[in-house]
Design a protein around this motif. Structure first.
Motif, PDB file in Angstrom:
ATOM      1  N   GLN A   1       0.890  -1.258  -0.186  1.00  0.00           N
ATOM      2  CA  GLN A   1       0.021  -0.203  -0.145  1.00  0.00           C
ATOM      3  C   GLN A   1       0.965   1.050   0.009  1.00  0.00           C
ATOM      4  O   GLN A   1       1.961   1.432   0.657  1.00  0.00           O
ATOM      5  N   GLY A   2       0.438   2.119  -0.665  1.00  0.00           N
ATOM      6  CA  GLY A   2       1.361   3.371  -0.820  1.00  0.00           C
ATOM      7  C   GLY A   2       2.538   3.520  -2.079  1.00  0.00           C
ATOM      8  O   GLY A   2       2.257   2.666  -3.084  1.00  0.00           O
ATOM      9  N   VAL A   3       3.122   4.349  -2.109  1.00  0.00           N
ATOM     10  CA  VAL A   3       4.076   4.649  -3.237  1.00  0.00           C
ATOM     11  C   VAL A   3       5.615   4.042  -2.705  1.00  0.00           C
ATOM     12  O   VAL A   3       6.170   4.301  -1.805  1.00  0.00           O
ATOM     13  N   PHE A   4       5.944   3.460  -3.672  1.00  0.00           N
ATOM     14  CA  PHE A   4       7.082   2.768  -3.549  1.00  0.00           C
ATOM     15  C   PHE A   4       8.123   3.170  -4.970  1.00  0.00           C
ATOM     16  O   PHE A   4       8.087   2.882  -5.995  1.00  0.00           O
ATOM     17  N   PRO A   5       8.959   4.522  -4.545  1.00  0.00           N
ATOM     18  CA  PRO A   5       9.761   4.719  -5.567  1.00  0.00           C
ATOM     19  C   PRO A   5      10.691   3.883  -6.452  1.00  0.00           C
ATOM     20  O   PRO A   5      11.346   3.245  -5.617  1.00  0.00           O
ATOM     21  N   ALA A   6      10.849   3.809  -7.709  1.00  0.00           N
ATOM     22  CA  ALA A   6      11.906   2.999  -8.044  1.00  0.00           C
ATOM     23  C   ALA A   6      13.304   3.868  -8.240  1.00  0.00           C
ATOM     24  O   ALA A   6      13.220   4.916  -8.982  1.00  0.00           O
ATOM     25  N   VAL A   7      14.023   3.796  -7.283  1.00  0.00           N
ATOM     26  CA  VAL A   7      14.976   4.852  -6.777  1.00  0.00           C
ATOM     27  C   VAL A   7      16.193   4.874  -7.774  1.00  0.00           C
ATOM     28  O   VAL A   7      16.615   3.819  -8.198  1.00  0.00           O
ATOM     29  N   THR A   8      16.595   6.087  -8.149  1.00  0.00           N
ATOM     30  CA  THR A   8      17.683   6.347  -8.930  1.00  0.00           C
ATOM     31  C   THR A   8      18.832   6.068  -8.198  1.00  0.00           C
ATOM     32  O   THR A   8      19.207   6.183  -7.114  1.00  0.00           O
TER      33      THR A   8
ATOM     34  N   ALA B   1       2.863 -10.256  -5.552  1.00  0.00           N
ATOM     35  CA  ALA B   1       2.599  -8.921  -6.232  1.00  0.00           C
ATOM     36  C   ALA B   1       2.896  -9.016  -7.576  1.00  0.00           C
ATOM     37  O   ALA B   1       3.883  -9.648  -7.814  1.00  0.00           O
ATOM     38  N   ILE B   2       2.466  -8.044  -8.318  1.00  0.00           N
ATOM     39  CA  ILE B   2       2.871  -7.772  -9.712  1.00  0.00           C
ATOM     40  C   ILE B   2       2.730  -6.223  -9.910  1.00  0.00           C
ATOM     41  O   ILE B   2       1.961  -5.701  -9.663  1.00  0.00           O
ATOM     42  N   LYS B   3       3.900  -5.867 -10.537  1.00  0.00           N
ATOM     43  CA  LYS B   3       3.980  -4.507 -10.873  1.00  0.00           C
ATOM     44  C   LYS B   3       3.437  -4.662 -12.473  1.00  0.00           C
ATOM     45  O   LYS B   3       3.991  -5.030 -13.443  1.00  0.00           O
ATOM     46  N   GLU B   4       2.257  -4.117 -12.481  1.00  0.00           N
ATOM     47  CA  GLU B   4       1.543  -4.000 -13.743  1.00  0.00           C
ATOM     48  C   GLU B   4       1.792  -3.023 -14.646  1.00  0.00           C
ATOM     49  O   GLU B   4       1.626  -1.920 -14.533  1.00  0.00           O
ATOM     50  N   GLU B   5       2.488  -3.197 -15.920  1.00  0.00           N
ATOM     51  CA  GLU B   5       3.061  -2.195 -16.847  1.00  0.00           C
ATOM     52  C   GLU B   5       2.673  -2.652 -18.212  1.00  0.00           C
ATOM     53  O   GLU B   5       3.571  -2.349 -19.071  1.00  0.00           O
TER      54      GLU B   5
ATOM     55  N   VAL C   1      -0.032  -3.810  -8.502  1.00  0.00           N
ATOM     56  CA  VAL C   1       0.730  -2.623  -8.270  1.00  0.00           C
ATOM     57  C   VAL C   1       0.752  -1.819  -9.517  1.00  0.00           C
ATOM     58  O   VAL C   1       1.213  -2.441 -10.608  1.00  0.00           O
ATOM     59  N   CYS C   2       0.415  -0.571  -9.442  1.00  0.00           N
ATOM     60  CA  CYS C   2       0.504   0.185 -10.653  1.00  0.00           C
ATOM     61  C   CYS C   2       1.876   0.438 -11.021  1.00  0.00           C
ATOM     62  O   CYS C   2       2.742   0.891 -10.083  1.00  0.00           O
ATOM     63  N   GLY C   3       2.451   0.086 -12.312  1.00  0.00           N
ATOM     64  CA  GLY C   3       3.790   0.458 -12.694  1.00  0.00           C
ATOM     65  C   GLY C   3       3.966   1.619 -13.804  1.00  0.00           C
ATOM     66  O   GLY C   3       5.193   1.787 -14.290  1.00  0.00           O
ATOM     67  N   VAL C   4       2.965   2.398 -14.079  1.00  0.00           N
ATOM     68  CA  VAL C   4       2.982   3.461 -15.120  1.00  0.00           C
ATOM     69  C   VAL C   4       2.540   4.599 -14.365  1.00  0.00           C
ATOM     70  O   VAL C   4       1.443   4.724 -14.033  1.00  0.00           O
TER      71      VAL C   4
ATOM     72  N   GLY D   1      -9.010   0.086  -8.140  1.00  0.00           N
ATOM     73  CA  GLY D   1      -8.856  -0.681  -6.920  1.00  0.00           C
ATOM     74  C   GLY D   1      -7.403  -1.049  -6.582  1.00  0.00           C
ATOM     75  O   GLY D   1      -7.143  -1.308  -5.284  1.00  0.00           O
ATOM     76  N   VAL D   2      -6.401  -0.278  -7.182  1.00  0.00           N
ATOM     77  CA  VAL D   2      -5.127  -0.588  -7.103  1.00  0.00           C
ATOM     78  C   VAL D   2      -4.632   0.296  -5.985  1.00  0.00           C
ATOM     79  O   VAL D   2      -5.101   1.622  -5.787  1.00  0.00           O
ATOM     80  N   VAL D   3      -3.995  -0.136  -4.933  1.00  0.00           N
ATOM     81  CA  VAL D   3      -3.610   0.858  -3.765  1.00  0.00           C
ATOM     82  C   VAL D   3      -2.015   0.968  -3.628  1.00  0.00           C
ATOM     83  O   VAL D   3      -1.554   1.614  -2.631  1.00  0.00           O
ATOM     84  N   ALA D   4      -1.229   0.268  -4.604  1.00  0.00           N
ATOM     85  CA  ALA D   4      -0.052   0.590  -4.367  1.00  0.00           C
ATOM     86  C   ALA D   4       0.747   0.987  -5.875  1.00  0.00           C
ATOM     87  O   ALA D   4       0.093   0.692  -6.894  1.00  0.00           O
ATOM     88  N   TRP D   5       1.807   1.750  -5.820  1.00  0.00           N
ATOM     89  CA  TRP D   5       2.308   2.120  -6.854  1.00  0.00           C
ATOM     90  C   TRP D   5       4.034   2.341  -6.954  1.00  0.00           C
ATOM     91  O   TRP D   5       4.339   2.712  -6.105  1.00  0.00           O
ATOM     92  N   VAL D   6       4.430   1.750  -7.745  1.00  0.00           N
ATOM     93  CA  VAL D   6       5.723   1.795  -8.138  1.00  0.00           C
ATOM     94  C   VAL D   6       6.251   2.928  -9.008  1.00  0.00           C
ATOM     95  O   VAL D   6       5.877   2.863 -10.314  1.00  0.00           O
ATOM     96  N   SER D   7       6.508   4.037  -8.483  1.00  0.00           N
ATOM     97  CA  SER D   7       6.777   5.208  -9.360  1.00  0.00           C
ATOM     98  C   SER D   7       8.230   5.614  -9.593  1.00  0.00           C
ATOM     99  O   SER D   7       9.148   5.653  -8.926  1.00  0.00           O
ATOM    100  N   GLY D   8       8.470   6.097 -10.985  1.00  0.00           N
ATOM    101  CA  GLY D   8       9.746   6.844 -11.376  1.00  0.00           C
ATOM    102  C   GLY D   8       9.809   8.312 -10.894  1.00  0.00           C
ATOM    103  O   GLY D   8      10.707   8.636 -10.291  1.00  0.00           O
TER     104      GLY D   8
END
Length: 300
Positions: A6-13, A162-166, A187-190, A201-208
């Motif tokens: 749940q929440g934002v998971f940055p794809a860290v640089t 989990a799956i990062k859906e992109e 998990v949202c990947g876009v 219904g997605v509650v988690a996000w891997v974000s750039g």
């Protein structure tokens, strides 16, 4: 630490010095900033973290640096991107030994596997450690699509959670949630599909781009999950031009330049990537500055 998706998971640089060597101190400063701004976890060495460009020893250095600065505050997920199953399994074991909490597993790089090979690869990696696994589904980038039928087979491995859906297909989000909601976290990947995904219904996000603007990104997802679509749309409208830059080939360069403008970190990327130049760079600067201005208008 169990990962609560749940929440934002940055794809860290991965921060680099001018000679392209790993800058542990700058990377730790970036991670600390993200955690202080409310992210739920950090994903080290995804595509945005330039995983494929790092030497094996550098990858472990990145994980050690992350482990030190995070100090148990949030889960650490490591990207796993290898060209063969043996190296992928070995890396999973090394990450587990370092105390990392989970793995975001790419399909095998450089080879477009069929369904049978894909299932075998992911199950082998899952069996190599006890770490939770976030499947990375990016058929545009890697030519392998983790369809719901493939996912069903993969879920025979209990550590795949989990799956990062992109796939850029929002109907896939509904299909996965409808079919596996009691077993799989989607998990949202876009970046520029996060509001649409949250509405489904997605509650988690891997974000750039959350690297550059973590606090507004965290707030956007909170608003969307809470159903406050009026305020979420306003914030999304301000962020979307910047989020579009997360979906193009040079996303790493765009994200690092945005971080440089907003947080002051180096924009250096590892060759064969090269820093943005000329009109391309000026366009990105303009987009970043406009987003910052629009966010100020909204009170961010």
């Amino acid at each position: 630490m169990s990962i609560q998706w749940q929440g934002v998971f940055p794809a860290v640089t991965t921060k680099l010095r001018s000679d392209f060597s790993f800058d542990a101190e700058a990377t730790q400063q970036g991670i600390d900033r993200l955690i202080n701004d409310g992210v739920a976890g950090v994903v080290m060495m995804g595509m945005v973290g330039e995983n494929a460009q790092l030497a094996p020893s550098e990858k472990l250095d990145v994980l050690r640096a992350a482990k030190e600065v995070v100090a148990g505050r949030v889960p650490i997920i490591s990207g796993l991107a290898e060209t063969n199953t043996e190296r992928a399994m070995a890396y999973a074991k090394e990450a587990e030994g370092l105390g990392i909490n989970g793995l975001m597993v790419f399909p095998g790089l450089t080879y477009k596997s069929d369904e049978h090979e894909t299932i075998s690869f992911y199950k082998s990696v899952a069996n190599a450690s006890g770490l939770e696994i976030l499947l990375y589904n990016n058929p545009r980038g890697y030519g392998v699509d983790l369809t719901p039928d493939v996912v069903e087979r993969l879920l025979e491995a209990p550590t795949i959670t989990a799956i990062k859906e992109e796939s850029y297909d929002t109907t896939r989000v509904t299909d996965l949630l409808s079919r596996f909601s009691d077993r799989l976290n989607v998990v949202c990947g876009v970046d520029d599909l996060i509001l649409e995904s949250a509405a489904l219904g997605v509650v988690a996000w891997v974000s750039g781009m959350a690297n550059a603007l973590p606090r507004p990104s965290v707030e956007l997802l909170k608003l969307a999950v809470a159903g406050d679509l009026i305020n979420a749309r306003k914030l999304y409208a301000a962020l979307t031009p910047l989020f579009h830059l997360d979906t193009v080939v040079k996303l790493v360069q765009h994200i690092k330049l945005a971080e440089n403008i907003i947080a002051g970190s180096a924009e250096t990327v590892k060759p064969p990537r090269l820093n943005l130049e000329g009109a391309e760079r000026e366009k990105t600067i303009a987009i970043v500055n406009k987003a910052v201005s629009d966010l100020k208008t909204l009170g961010y």
